[in-house]
Every structure is written in C-alpha cells, then in structure tokens.
Design a protein around this motif. Sequence first.
Motif, mmCIF file in Angstrom:
data_model
loop_
_atom_site.group_PDB
_atom_site.id
_atom_site.type_symbol
_atom_site.label_atom_id
_atom_site.label_comp_id
_atom_site.label_asym_id
_atom_site.label_seq_id
_atom_site.Cartn_x
_atom_site.Cartn_y
_atom_site.Cartn_z
ATOM 1 N N ALA A 155 65.528 -3.799 56.965
ATOM 2 C CA ALA A 155 65.116 -3.366 55.626
ATOM 3 C C ALA A 155 66.054 -3.929 54.566
ATOM 4 O O ALA A 155 65.620 -4.334 53.482
ATOM 5 N N ILE A 156 67.351 -3.968 54.871
ATOM 6 C CA ILE A 156 68.316 -4.543 53.933
ATOM 7 C C ILE A 156 68.057 -6.035 53.748
ATOM 8 O O ILE A 156 68.089 -6.560 52.636
ATOM 9 N N ASP A 157 67.772 -6.732 54.854
ATOM 10 C CA ASP A 157 67.480 -8.170 54.776
ATOM 11 C C ASP A 157 66.299 -8.442 53.855
ATOM 12 O O ASP A 157 66.300 -9.408 53.085
ATOM 13 N N GLU A 158 65.267 -7.588 53.942
ATOM 14 C CA GLU A 158 64.079 -7.779 53.112
ATOM 15 C C GLU A 158 64.336 -7.440 51.654
ATOM 16 O O GLU A 158 63.674 -7.961 50.761
ATOM 17 N N TRP A 159 65.306 -6.575 51.405
ATOM 18 C CA TRP A 159 65.564 -6.078 50.046
ATOM 19 C C TRP A 159 66.516 -6.966 49.252
ATOM 20 O O TRP A 159 66.393 -7.088 48.029
ATOM 21 N N ILE A 160 67.447 -7.591 49.917
ATOM 22 C CA ILE A 160 68.496 -8.346 49.225
ATOM 23 C C ILE A 160 67.907 -9.452 48.354
ATOM 24 O O ILE A 160 67.035 -10.206 48.784
ATOM 25 N N VAL A 161 68.397 -9.547 47.129
ATOM 26 C CA VAL A 161 68.040 -10.668 46.246
ATOM 27 C C VAL A 161 69.079 -11.772 46.440
ATOM 28 O O VAL A 161 70.265 -11.533 46.229
ATOM 29 N N PRO A 162 68.661 -12.968 46.839
ATOM 30 C CA PRO A 162 69.641 -14.053 47.013
ATOM 31 C C PRO A 162 70.384 -14.329 45.706
ATOM 32 O O PRO A 162 69.772 -14.364 44.633
ATOM 33 N N ILE A 163 71.678 -14.517 45.803
ATOM 34 C CA ILE A 163 72.483 -14.776 44.612
ATOM 35 C C ILE A 163 72.022 -16.057 43.914
ATOM 36 O O ILE A 163 72.042 -16.138 42.677
ATOM 37 N N ASP A 164 71.594 -17.035 44.672
ATOM 38 C CA ASP A 164 71.103 -18.280 44.067
ATOM 39 C C ASP A 164 69.924 -18.019 43.139
ATOM 40 O O ASP A 164 69.772 -18.695 42.114
ATOM 41 N N ARG A 165 69.088 -17.046 43.487
ATOM 42 C CA ARG A 165 67.950 -16.723 42.624
ATOM 43 C C ARG A 165 68.429 -16.130 41.296
ATOM 44 O O ARG A 165 67.863 -16.414 40.241
ATOM 45 N N LEU A 166 69.464 -15.297 41.356
ATOM 46 C CA LEU A 166 70.020 -14.743 40.123
ATOM 47 C C LEU A 166 70.672 -15.838 39.292
ATOM 48 O O LEU A 166 70.512 -15.884 38.062
ATOM 49 N N ARG A 167 71.393 -16.726 39.955
ATOM 50 C CA ARG A 167 72.083 -17.805 39.253
ATOM 51 C C ARG A 167 71.082 -18.727 38.538
ATOM 52 O O ARG A 167 71.378 -19.288 37.484
ATOM 53 N N GLU A 168 69.902 -18.873 39.103
ATOM 54 C CA GLU A 168 68.878 -19.729 38.496
ATOM 55 C C GLU A 168 68.383 -19.182 37.155
ATOM 56 O O GLU A 168 67.776 -19.925 36.370
ATOM 57 N N GLN A 169 68.621 -17.915 36.876
ATOM 58 C CA GLN A 169 68.148 -17.311 35.621
ATOM 59 C C GLN A 169 69.088 -17.580 34.446
ATOM 60 O O GLN A 169 68.755 -17.274 33.305
ATOM 61 N N ILE B 69 64.661 -8.908 37.505
ATOM 62 C CA ILE B 69 64.567 -9.219 38.939
ATOM 63 C C ILE B 69 65.132 -8.076 39.767
ATOM 64 O O ILE B 69 64.528 -7.635 40.755
ATOM 65 N N LEU B 70 66.300 -7.575 39.384
ATOM 66 C CA LEU B 70 66.951 -6.510 40.149
ATOM 67 C C LEU B 70 66.152 -5.210 40.101
ATOM 68 O O LEU B 70 66.009 -4.521 41.123
ATOM 69 N N VAL B 71 65.626 -4.867 38.930
ATOM 70 C CA VAL B 71 64.856 -3.625 38.807
ATOM 71 C C VAL B 71 63.541 -3.750 39.581
ATOM 72 O O VAL B 71 63.161 -2.839 40.334
ATOM 73 N N THR B 72 62.847 -4.861 39.413
ATOM 74 C CA THR B 72 61.589 -5.066 40.133
ATOM 75 C C THR B 72 61.817 -5.033 41.635
ATOM 76 O O THR B 72 61.010 -4.487 42.397
ATOM 77 N N ASN B 73 62.936 -5.575 42.070
ATOM 78 C CA ASN B 73 63.235 -5.608 43.498
ATOM 79 C C ASN B 73 63.460 -4.210 44.060
ATOM 80 O O ASN B 73 62.954 -3.870 45.130
ATOM 81 N N VAL B 74 64.208 -3.393 43.337
ATOM 82 C CA VAL B 74 64.498 -2.048 43.851
ATOM 83 C C VAL B 74 63.257 -1.164 43.804
ATOM 84 O O VAL B 74 63.145 -0.193 44.562
ATOM 85 N N GLY C 44 62.346 -2.248 48.620
ATOM 86 C CA GLY C 44 63.416 -1.516 47.963
ATOM 87 C C GLY C 44 63.232 -0.017 48.057
ATOM 88 O O GLY C 44 64.186 0.724 48.334
ATOM 89 N N LEU C 45 62.010 0.453 47.829
ATOM 90 C CA LEU C 45 61.752 1.890 47.883
ATOM 91 C C LEU C 45 61.923 2.429 49.301
ATOM 92 O O LEU C 45 62.456 3.527 49.502
ATOM 93 N N ARG C 46 61.474 1.661 50.285
ATOM 94 C CA ARG C 46 61.627 2.102 51.669
ATOM 95 C C ARG C 46 63.108 2.249 52.031
ATOM 96 O O ARG C 46 63.527 3.245 52.618
ATOM 97 N N LEU C 47 63.893 1.251 51.643
ATOM 98 C CA LEU C 47 65.315 1.305 51.943
ATOM 99 C C LEU C 47 65.990 2.443 51.188
ATOM 100 O O LEU C 47 66.822 3.182 51.736
ATOM 101 N N LEU C 48 65.640 2.610 49.917
ATOM 102 C CA LEU C 48 66.241 3.655 49.090
ATOM 103 C C LEU C 48 65.975 5.034 49.673
ATOM 104 O O LEU C 48 66.889 5.872 49.791
ATOM 105 N N ARG C 49 64.746 5.292 50.070
ATOM 106 C CA ARG C 49 64.389 6.613 50.578
ATOM 107 C C ARG C 49 64.984 6.873 51.953
ATOM 108 O O ARG C 49 65.434 7.991 52.246
ATOM 109 N N LEU C 50 65.005 5.853 52.791
ATOM 110 C CA LEU C 50 65.627 6.016 54.104
ATOM 111 C C LEU C 50 67.120 6.294 53.982
ATOM 112 O O LEU C 50 67.660 7.194 54.642
#
Length: 245
Positions: free
Chosen positions: A68-82, A97-102, A107-113
């Motif tokens: 679940a963490i693997d699916e949730w993580i936003v790659p840093i390269d994607r943030l750097r591209e902004q 990007i970060l808000v949409t991801n969480v 993100g919701l599955r990981l947060l609730r678990l």
Amino acid sequence: MRTVKRRPGRPSLSNEELLDKALDLFLEKGFAGTSIDAICTAAGMAKRTVYSRYGDKETLFKAALSRAIDEWIVPIDRLREQESEDFEASLIRIGEILVTNVLGPAGLRLLRLTNSESVTMPEISLENVRRGTEPTLQYLADLFRRRLGDENGNFPDAEEAAQAFLSIVVGGPASNAAWGMNIDMASVERHTRYCVRLFLHGLLEESASPPENEAGQLRRLLRDAEDRLGEARGRIEEATRLVRD
C-alpha cells in the motif's frame, strides 16, 4: 503405457493480487477481525501456500501494508518536474499532487489502515513516515534552501518550513478524509491555492531582513520569547511524564 492426465488446479494468484485481497479484508474488518482462512477464501488460494509465503498473519499484514505504501508514494522526480521560475505556482502544483495523492484510493486505504492499527502496531506508522513522508520532507527542505536560502544555500528554517507546508497544505484534507468527508477536485484546488499563498507569504515575511524600527524589533523579540517558552513547557511536560513513569 497409459498416460494419466492431471486435473488442472486452481490458477495461482500473483503475490500482488494476494496482497491486494488481504488489504481489502484488513481495511473492511481490521487486523483482529481478519483471519487467514478469510484471506485464503477471498484469494482462492490454499492456506499452505499463504503460510509458505508469509508464515503468519502479522507478516502478511505488514507485507500488504508495504505494498500500500509503494502504491501511495509520489516519486520525488515527479515533484521536481513541477518546479519553474514561478515559485508560488511551483508550490501550488506540488501541493495539488500531494493532496490529490492522499485523497486517492491508495492514499485513503493506507491512511485508514494506518490510523486503525497503529495503536497496537506503532511500527507501521513509523514505516509509513520513513518511506513516504521523510523523502517528501527532505525534498521540500532542499527546495526551500535552493529558492529562499542565501548565496550559500543556507536557510536555517528549511526543515520546519517543509513540515509546516505538509501540515498546512496536505494535513487538513488528509484529516477530513480520514473522518469520511468527501472532497471534490474543485475544493482541492481552491484549498491548495489558498494554503500555499498563506504559507508562502508568511514564510517570505519570516525570511526577510529583520525590521529596523522599534515596533518590528519588539514583535520579533516577543515571537522569540514565545518560541522559547513553548520549548520550556515541552521540556517540563516531558520531565513530568518521566517522573510519573
């Protein structure tokens, strides 16, 4: 010699599919309420196969959470591209990007678990922070040093600014979502733009040269005194807790 044809067995799920099935059950019923039997039934997999892969339910749960963490993580390269010359616009895009991801399914599955099980297994929250939150904080701190630091890249408040950015921009929607509130994309964009501007202009004022007039100096001294008082209170509370324990 007569050849005996073997009956085809059940197709075996991939490991990722097994972990997804387990995640769905853990989210629905919690760790204590989910049995290996139920996971095997949902996955259409023999119990011995699951045990041979993971040994016990807790190991399976932690492996599922890791996925679940693997699916949730936003790659840093994607943030750097902004990033662009427009610092405010860059932060708005990064924040969205970060808000949409969480707020997305992963993100919701990981947060609730994590929220539901971290009381009995605090190590899962620590793993979430180590793999997901800390790299993002490090990236943001580096971004603030590059854009707001002096000629040597020095910006003493970089780490605190990174933490504040996540708390202000991302923390609110994440908390609301954890309580079951639905947030549409228009609200996400509006919230992100407002919070980024609130954060950024306060940060720019804080990083500007100290005011020379007497009133400005007094405000700065009061702010410093409040910070030190807050630190002192925290130390007193910690000392009191240690004495009681």
